[in-house]
Motif scaffolding. Structure first.
Motif, PDB file in Angstrom:
ATOM      1  N   LEU A 110      -8.942 -31.539  47.402  1.00  0.00           N
ATOM      2  CA  LEU A 110      -9.279 -31.661  48.746  1.00  0.00           C
ATOM      3  C   LEU A 110      -9.119 -33.035  49.358  1.00  0.00           C
ATOM      4  N   ALA A 111      -9.592 -34.040  48.418  1.00  0.00           N
ATOM      5  CA  ALA A 111      -9.507 -35.312  48.936  1.00  0.00           C
ATOM      6  C   ALA A 111      -8.230 -35.915  49.315  1.00  0.00           C
ATOM      7  N   LEU A 112      -7.166 -35.624  48.300  1.00  0.00           N
ATOM      8  CA  LEU A 112      -5.955 -36.031  48.426  1.00  0.00           C
ATOM      9  C   LEU A 112      -4.940 -35.101  49.099  1.00  0.00           C
ATOM     10  N   LYS A 113      -5.499 -33.983  49.624  1.00  0.00           N
ATOM     11  CA  LYS A 113      -4.832 -33.098  50.361  1.00  0.00           C
ATOM     12  C   LYS A 113      -3.472 -32.604  49.581  1.00  0.00           C
ATOM     13  N   LYS A 114      -3.656 -32.479  48.340  1.00  0.00           N
ATOM     14  CA  LYS A 114      -2.350 -31.812  47.711  1.00  0.00           C
ATOM     15  C   LYS A 114      -2.924 -30.531  46.697  1.00  0.00           C
ATOM     16  N   PRO A 115      -1.918 -29.529  46.677  1.00  0.00           N
ATOM     17  CA  PRO A 115      -2.346 -28.168  45.934  1.00  0.00           C
ATOM     18  C   PRO A 115      -2.861 -28.513  44.574  1.00  0.00           C
ATOM     19  N   PHE A 116      -3.435 -27.524  44.048  1.00  0.00           N
ATOM     20  CA  PHE A 116      -3.789 -27.537  42.575  1.00  0.00           C
ATOM     21  C   PHE A 116      -3.719 -26.127  41.900  1.00  0.00           C
ATOM     22  N   VAL A 117      -3.427 -26.042  40.753  1.00  0.00           N
ATOM     23  CA  VAL A 117      -3.449 -24.738  40.206  1.00  0.00           C
ATOM     24  C   VAL A 117      -4.149 -24.704  38.848  1.00  0.00           C
ATOM     25  N   GLY A 118      -4.804 -23.615  38.515  1.00  0.00           N
ATOM     26  CA  GLY A 118      -5.446 -23.568  37.282  1.00  0.00           C
ATOM     27  C   GLY A 118      -4.712 -22.657  36.270  1.00  0.00           C
ATOM     28  N   VAL A 119      -4.650 -23.334  35.187  1.00  0.00           N
ATOM     29  CA  VAL A 119      -3.681 -22.751  33.999  1.00  0.00           C
ATOM     30  C   VAL A 119      -4.538 -22.168  32.770  1.00  0.00           C
ATOM     31  N   ASN A 120      -3.818 -21.443  31.871  1.00  0.00           N
ATOM     32  CA  ASN A 120      -4.437 -20.907  30.810  1.00  0.00           C
ATOM     33  C   ASN A 120      -4.392 -22.042  29.714  1.00  0.00           C
ATOM     34  N   HIS A 121      -5.271 -22.047  29.045  1.00  0.00           N
ATOM     35  CA  HIS A 121      -5.081 -23.448  27.692  1.00  0.00           C
ATOM     36  C   HIS A 121      -4.111 -23.039  26.745  1.00  0.00           C
ATOM     37  N   ILE A 122      -3.949 -21.721  26.524  1.00  0.00           N
ATOM     38  CA  ILE A 122      -2.815 -21.362  25.462  1.00  0.00           C
ATOM     39  C   ILE A 122      -1.602 -21.460  26.217  1.00  0.00           C
ATOM     40  N   GLU A 123      -1.225 -20.932  27.420  1.00  0.00           N
ATOM     41  CA  GLU A 123      -0.163 -21.315  28.196  1.00  0.00           C
ATOM     42  C   GLU A 123       0.204 -22.797  27.973  1.00  0.00           C
ATOM     43  N   GLY A 124      -0.847 -23.807  28.192  1.00  0.00           N
ATOM     44  CA  GLY A 124      -0.598 -24.859  28.146  1.00  0.00           C
ATOM     45  C   GLY A 124      -0.064 -25.613  26.735  1.00  0.00           C
ATOM     46  N   HIS A 125      -0.718 -24.934  25.772  1.00  0.00           N
ATOM     47  CA  HIS A 125      -0.022 -25.207  24.338  1.00  0.00           C
ATOM     48  C   HIS A 125       1.532 -24.883  24.390  1.00  0.00           C
ATOM     49  N   ILE A 126       1.794 -23.780  24.655  1.00  0.00           N
ATOM     50  CA  ILE A 126       3.263 -23.472  24.699  1.00  0.00           C
ATOM     51  C   ILE A 126       4.042 -24.337  25.806  1.00  0.00           C
ATOM     52  N   TYR A 127       3.239 -24.970  26.834  1.00  0.00           N
ATOM     53  CA  TYR A 127       4.455 -25.868  27.543  1.00  0.00           C
ATOM     54  C   TYR A 127       4.267 -27.339  26.939  1.00  0.00           C
ATOM     55  N   GLY A 128       3.144 -27.509  25.824  1.00  0.00           N
ATOM     56  CA  GLY A 128       3.108 -28.743  25.260  1.00  0.00           C
ATOM     57  C   GLY A 128       4.289 -28.720  24.262  1.00  0.00           C
ATOM     58  N   ASN A 129       4.792 -27.370  23.522  1.00  0.00           N
ATOM     59  CA  ASN A 129       5.848 -27.670  23.083  1.00  0.00           C
ATOM     60  C   ASN A 129       7.336 -27.724  23.665  1.00  0.00           C
ATOM     61  N   ILE A 130       7.377 -27.024  25.025  1.00  0.00           N
ATOM     62  CA  ILE A 130       8.529 -27.070  25.758  1.00  0.00           C
ATOM     63  C   ILE A 130       8.802 -28.430  26.380  1.00  0.00           C
ATOM     64  N   LEU A 131       7.643 -29.155  26.647  1.00  0.00           N
ATOM     65  CA  LEU A 131       7.647 -30.638  26.948  1.00  0.00           C
ATOM     66  C   LEU A 131       8.501 -31.337  26.083  1.00  0.00           C
ATOM     67  N   SER A 132       8.515 -31.221  24.984  1.00  0.00           N
ATOM     68  CA  SER A 132       9.388 -32.126  24.103  1.00  0.00           C
ATOM     69  C   SER A 132      10.791 -31.534  23.783  1.00  0.00           C
ATOM     70  N   GLN A 133      10.911 -30.342  24.589  1.00  0.00           N
ATOM     71  CA  GLN A 133      12.572 -30.033  24.201  1.00  0.00           C
ATOM     72  C   GLN A 133      13.444 -30.094  25.323  1.00  0.00           C
ATOM     73  N   THR A 134      14.831 -30.428  24.753  1.00  0.00           N
ATOM     74  CA  THR A 134      15.779 -30.664  25.806  1.00  0.00           C
ATOM     75  C   THR A 134      16.492 -29.322  26.201  1.00  0.00           C
ATOM     76  N   ASP A 135      16.516 -28.403  25.137  1.00  0.00           N
ATOM     77  CA  ASP A 135      17.311 -27.039  25.399  1.00  0.00           C
ATOM     78  C   ASP A 135      16.414 -25.954  25.215  1.00  0.00           C
ATOM     79  N   VAL A 136      15.749 -25.501  26.485  1.00  0.00           N
ATOM     80  CA  VAL A 136      15.081 -24.200  25.968  1.00  0.00           C
ATOM     81  C   VAL A 136      15.753 -22.917  26.306  1.00  0.00           C
ATOM     82  N   ARG A 137      15.972 -22.164  25.230  1.00  0.00           N
ATOM     83  CA  ARG A 137      16.444 -20.897  25.584  1.00  0.00           C
ATOM     84  C   ARG A 137      15.606 -19.802  25.134  1.00  0.00           C
ATOM     85  N   PHE A 138      15.580 -18.733  26.256  1.00  0.00           N
ATOM     86  CA  PHE A 138      14.635 -17.743  25.746  1.00  0.00           C
ATOM     87  C   PHE A 138      15.677 -16.338  25.295  1.00  0.00           C
TER      88      PHE A 138
END
Ligand code: KG4
Ligand code: ZN
Length: 335
Positions: free
Chosen positions: A98-126
């Protein structure tokens, strides 16, 4: 895109600023107060978050080297976790948005852990088979694309991290128990004690860790504290091997059945040295690439929450000011 993430779901107060896959700052304050109680005390966690949230977020912004108004959006864990703890982060980020007039999103903690892994990858393949192992969760997830998850199986009772923490408490080692058992196990014989491996032969991806815990309790009662202390390395090594073997076998099986390109591990127990080694060896044997997250993004941190949030924000998906905290939030795909 620049995202500021906030994580307060349990006993870590954390804030981080990322620019795409690059972490500009990551500040984590682990609440020491819980160690004297052998586990997290929810009310004490909430109070500590209230005290720490402002200085931690300010530090993360300062260390990023960017002025606040260059942040494009915010991301916050809104579940699963302790409700009082989650509410601190959720309400703080709503205020920032509200103060900085920028959007926010709520994320699932488990999803966060998944992206904690993806964060350190350079070549993500599904597709990727993810083994998610933390203090509160043990599950195998098939990730078909960004934000697309299918839960293949999970624990029917305790999480593997809980088995480590409660096991360590029974052995008089302290909290959190995972790193302590991991360390002591390094000089021990994993074949010394035969602890149970629940559901090892089953074809499904379900887990159970309450039996392992009970068998350790029985073992301690039968052998006495003196014997336990004299053989602590072997007991830790045997307990850890029993916990890890089921994780490794089921993960490899899931990757084979679902023709995965990669295997990823995420969550606090992903820091376990035996799991990393054993799953690494088995992945090589079976021809899978294994994504091991950077150790600092295994246990709770806000960089992983910022990275998950970025996937939503860049698709123009945000949350409303009415967002609440959900202690039992389930992992869901973006529809
Ligand atoms: O992901 P996390 O920080 O918090 C939850 O979301 O639960 O995971 C914390 C869990 C604790 O149970 C802790 O004992 C475990 O991760 N852990 C480990 C190791 N490091 C942390 N377990 C086994 N070996 C480790 N090296
Ligand atoms: Zn976690």
């Amino acid at each position: 895109m620049i995202v500021l993430g906030v994580e307060t779901s349990c006993d870590e107060t954390s804030a981080a600023v990322i620019e795409d896959n690059r972490v500009l700052s990551s500040v984590i304050s682990s609440q020491e107060i819980h160690s004297q109680f052998g586990g997290v005390v929810p009310e004490l966690a909430s109070r500590a978050h209230v005290r720490l949230i402002v200085p931690i977020v300010e530090k993360a912004v300062a260390e990023s080297g960017l002025p606040k108004d260059e942040i494009d959006g915010f991301s916050v864990t809104y579940g699963p976790g302790l409700v009082g703890a989650l509410l601190v982060g959720v309400n703080f980020v709503k205020g920032l948005s509200l103060a900085l007039k920028k959007p926010f999103v709520g994320v699932n903690h488990i999803e966060g852990h998944i992206y904690g892994n993806i964060l350190s990858q350079t070549d993500v393949r599904f597709p990727i088979i993810f083994l998610i192992v933390s203090g509160g969760h043990t599950q195998i997830v098939l990730m078909k694309d960004h934000l697309q998850y299918e839960i293949l199986g999970k624990t029917r009772d305790d999480a593997v991290g809980e088995a480590f923490d409660k096991g360590a408490k029974m052995l008089g080692l302290g909290y959190p128990g995972g790193p302590l058992i991991d360390q002591l196990a390094k000089n021990g014989d994993p074949r010394k004690v035969s602890f149970p491996r629940a559901f090892l032969k089953n074809t499904d991806f379900e887990f159970s860790y309450s039996g392992l815990k009970t068998s350790l309790l029985t073992y301690i009662e039968q052998n006495g504290v003196e014997y336990i202390n004299a053989n602590i390395h072997d007991i830790c090594a045997s307990y850890q091997a029993a916990a890890v073997e089921v994780l490794v076998k089921k993960t490899i099986k899931a990757a084979k059945i679902h023709n995965a390109k990669q295997i990823g591990i995420a969550g606090g127990v992903a820091a376990n040295s035996l799991l990393r080694k054993w799953l690494g060896e088995e992945s090589v044997k079976s021809g899978f690439d294994l994504y091991l997250p950077d150790l600092k993004y295994c246990t709770d941190n806000a960089a992983m929450i910022a990275r998950a949030g970025l996937e939503y924000l860049k698709r123009n998906i945000h949350s409303e000011q009415t967002l609440n905290a959900y202690p039992a939030l389930k992992l869901k795909s973006l529809s």
